[in-house]
Design a protein around this motif. Sequence first.
Motif, mmCIF file in Angstrom:
data_model
loop_
_atom_site.group_PDB
_atom_site.id
_atom_site.type_symbol
_atom_site.label_atom_id
_atom_site.label_comp_id
_atom_site.label_asym_id
_atom_site.label_seq_id
_atom_site.Cartn_x
_atom_site.Cartn_y
_atom_site.Cartn_z
ATOM 1 N N SER A 11 9.700 6.798 -10.204
ATOM 2 C CA SER A 11 9.427 5.831 -11.279
ATOM 3 C C SER A 11 10.631 4.991 -11.684
ATOM 4 C CB SER A 11 8.850 6.545 -12.496
ATOM 5 O OG SER A 11 9.779 7.488 -12.993
ATOM 6 N N ARG A 50 2.179 1.719 -3.457
ATOM 7 C CA ARG A 50 1.174 2.282 -4.361
ATOM 8 C C ARG A 50 0.993 3.778 -4.134
ATOM 9 N NH1 ARG A 50 -1.270 -2.710 -3.850
ATOM 10 N NH2 ARG A 50 -2.625 -2.098 -2.129
ATOM 11 N N SER A 51 0.983 4.188 -2.874
ATOM 12 C CA SER A 51 0.794 5.619 -2.594
ATOM 13 C C SER A 51 1.974 6.435 -3.122
ATOM 14 C CB SER A 51 0.586 5.866 -1.098
ATOM 15 O OG SER A 51 1.799 5.732 -0.374
ATOM 16 N N MET A 85 3.766 5.644 -5.758
ATOM 17 C CA MET A 85 3.649 5.666 -7.214
ATOM 18 C C MET A 85 2.588 6.667 -7.661
ATOM 19 S SD MET A 85 5.060 4.650 -9.895
ATOM 20 C CE MET A 85 5.905 3.093 -9.957
ATOM 21 N N VAL A 86 1.513 6.774 -6.905
ATOM 22 C CA VAL A 86 0.440 7.699 -7.264
ATOM 23 C C VAL A 86 0.838 9.147 -6.961
ATOM 24 C CG1 VAL A 86 -1.900 8.429 -6.634
ATOM 25 C CG2 VAL A 86 -1.412 6.010 -7.030
ATOM 26 N N ASP A 87 1.382 9.375 -5.784
ATOM 27 C CA ASP A 87 1.636 10.747 -5.330
ATOM 28 C C ASP A 87 2.959 11.333 -5.819
ATOM 29 O OD1 ASP A 87 -0.757 10.526 -3.965
ATOM 30 O OD2 ASP A 87 0.183 10.104 -2.034
ATOM 31 N N HIS A 88 3.929 10.492 -6.146
ATOM 32 C CA HIS A 88 5.275 10.991 -6.474
ATOM 33 C C HIS A 88 5.867 10.277 -7.679
ATOM 34 C CE1 HIS A 88 5.318 13.132 -2.620
ATOM 35 N NE2 HIS A 88 4.810 12.039 -2.097
ATOM 36 N N VAL A 89 5.055 10.017 -8.688
ATOM 37 C CA VAL A 89 5.489 9.171 -9.802
ATOM 38 C C VAL A 89 6.763 9.677 -10.473
ATOM 39 C CG1 VAL A 89 3.990 10.271 -11.519
ATOM 40 C CG2 VAL A 89 4.729 7.907 -11.838
ATOM 41 N N GLU A 135 0.841 -1.210 0.000
ATOM 42 C CA GLU A 135 0.000 0.000 0.000
ATOM 43 C C GLU A 135 0.874 1.257 0.000
ATOM 44 O OE1 GLU A 135 -3.207 2.193 -0.478
ATOM 45 O OE2 GLU A 135 -3.267 0.013 -0.431
#
Length: 182
Positions: free
Chosen positions: A144, A133-134, A136-140, A130
């Motif tokens: 990356s 995932r957060s 990747m969503v918030d700081h892609v 989790e």
Amino acid sequence: CLFPAGAPPDPASAPAASTTLPPRALGPPPLGPIGPAPWAESGRPSVVACPEEYSPEECGMPADTVLAPLREALDACRPTVQKQVCNDIGRRLTVLGDAWAQGKLSAPVRKRMSLLVQELQQQHWDAADEIHRSLMVDHVNEVSQWLVGVKRLIAETRSLPAVEPAAVTDGNTEAGPGQEDP
């Protein structure tokens, strides 16, 4: 929309309006490659770059605090995971370490990676995933290049035989391959 001729801005507010104009002129953030974080220009993170909700220890945490447990997890996977996969994870961990050491990671990313490692060490796989995932969503843009390796490491570590918990506890709850009967 036209302003009536008799309603120009108040002359007293005109200088204030001109001083606030440059920030408005900046517009939205530019698209494309992201440059170094503002605090990276000095070569090291500064106390100013550390938001109030994070302690100075969290902001100045050495990369090894996060990387050492990740590399240990990778070493634990090597006997059962393909060499190519392990090498890719290792390269991505090196990218993470370099970015961290160069001050290119923001305080929220460093904080979440610290939490992710804690969850990984406690074998809380879902919590670690989790956090991944957060990030990747918030700081892609920031994560990356290396977070894919961390995701794979979580998955591979999760699928390892559960020998570690028995060794960490008193050893009486579950007999593992390394335990012998008297």
